[in-house]
Enzyme design. Structure first.
Site, short mmCIF file in Angstrom:
data_model
loop_
_atom_site.label_atom_id
_atom_site.label_comp_id
_atom_site.label_asym_id
_atom_site.label_seq_id
_atom_site.Cartn_x
_atom_site.Cartn_y
_atom_site.Cartn_z
N GLY A 283 8.04 11.38 -43.19
CA GLY A 283 7.49 12.54 -42.52
C GLY A 283 6.79 13.45 -43.50
N THR B 276 11.65 12.15 -46.01
CA THR B 276 11.58 10.71 -45.80
C THR B 276 12.99 10.19 -45.55
OG1 THR B 276 9.62 10.42 -47.19
CG2 THR B 276 11.00 8.49 -46.85
N ALA C 112 2.49 7.36 -35.72
CA ALA C 112 3.36 6.18 -35.71
C ALA C 112 4.81 6.55 -35.46
CB ALA C 112 3.22 5.44 -37.05
N ASP C 113 5.25 7.71 -35.96
CA ASP C 113 6.64 8.12 -35.74
C ASP C 113 6.89 8.39 -34.26
OD1 ASP C 113 4.86 10.30 -35.95
OD2 ASP C 113 6.46 11.67 -36.55
#
Length: 277
Positions: free
Chosen positions: A8, A12, A129-130
């Site tokens: 992020g 991380t 993507a998250d």
């Protein structure tokens, strides 16, 4: 074992999953206890600061040392790497790390990677993507329709249909960056610990800031979830992200708290691509 990396903007999260068949629970099988169980197969997890100028070699060294602290040799334990990242520079470094140091399959969740979930955004390439990993993980655990609230650097709401389609969502500034802006522009206010105050009506400046930050953001979460449900219908609400631990308990709409949701979704994406390949 699968090394799953969720990078992020500020933190991380790294997880180590077993890759045996049959260790992922079916949809709807998870409840929401006060301290939720870890996703099936997740044996270790670590939370790190995101540093966007780390080199591929430095990433490899850091991950190797983390596993070494738990008595594991990364070259013997890791059989696959999966990455989701909101920081393009880190995405590149992690991809180069996997190519140079690990002779194992590496899946980076990005456009073109098989997710198993239709993306009904006007431009699917714009979706973080998250957010896709969260949606995949939530639908796997709770079915649809559902809403994922991710409380991190930004607060995001993601809506998933009953058919498992990613419908879209909303984005707002997160608690931490909003407070940073407040303290930067209001000289008389200072940083406070984000703990629940004695009451909504604060009796001091510290308690007033805590009330506004925690109850205010919980109300924002509830208000947005209710508006989404006005369009989507009754659905499960799943909270994740670094600040969800303190805000989710104050929410009236959040039903499930899954701190490792992104890693779970990332693990599913990895399995779908590696097995398909």
């Amino acid at each position: 074992m699968l090394l799953a990396i969720d990078c992020g903007n500020t933190e991380t999260v790294v997880g180590l999953f077993s890759t045996g068949d049959g260790d992922v629970p079916p949809p709807g099988s998870r409840s929401a206890p006060p301290v939720p169980p870890e996703p099936a197969g997740l044996s270790h997890h670590w939370r790190l600061s995101t540093v966007d100028n780390r080199t591929p070699d430095e990433h490899a060294l850091l991950l190797s040392e983390l596993l070494d602290l738990d008595g594991m040799d990364i070259s013997e334990v890791v059989t696959g790497v999966a990455v989701t990242s909101s920081v393009p520079r880190v995405t590149t470094a992690l991809r180069q790390m996997a190519d140079r140091w690990f002779d194992v399959p590496c899946i980076v969740l990005e456009p073109g990677v098989k997710s198993g979930m239709p993306i009904l955004y006007d431009n699917p390439k714009e979706v973080g993507a998250d957010r896709i990993a969260n949606a995949i993980g939530a639908y796997d655990l709770y079915g649809g329709p559902c809403v994922v609230v991710d409380m991190g650097t930004a607060t995001t709401w993601d809506a998933i249909s009953a058919e498992g389609e990613y419908l879209g969502g909303a984005i707002a500034p997160g608690v931490a960056i909003s407070l940073d802006a407040l303290f930067h522009h209001a000289a008389a206010l200072r940083r406070v610990e984000l703990v629940e105050p004695r009451s909504v009506i604060g009796k001091s400046t510290v308690e007033s800031i805590q009330s506004g930050a925690l109850y205010g953001y919980a109300a924002q979460v509830d208000g947005m979830c209710r508006r989404i449900m006005d369009e989507l219908g009754r659905c499960a609400v799943v909270a994740t992200g670094g600040l969800s631990e303190v805000i989710a308990p104050l929410s009236q709409t959040v039903e499930h708290y899954e701190p490792w949701l992104t890693l779970h979704g990332l693990r599913l994406v990895y399995e779908r691509n590696v097995r398909a390949g």
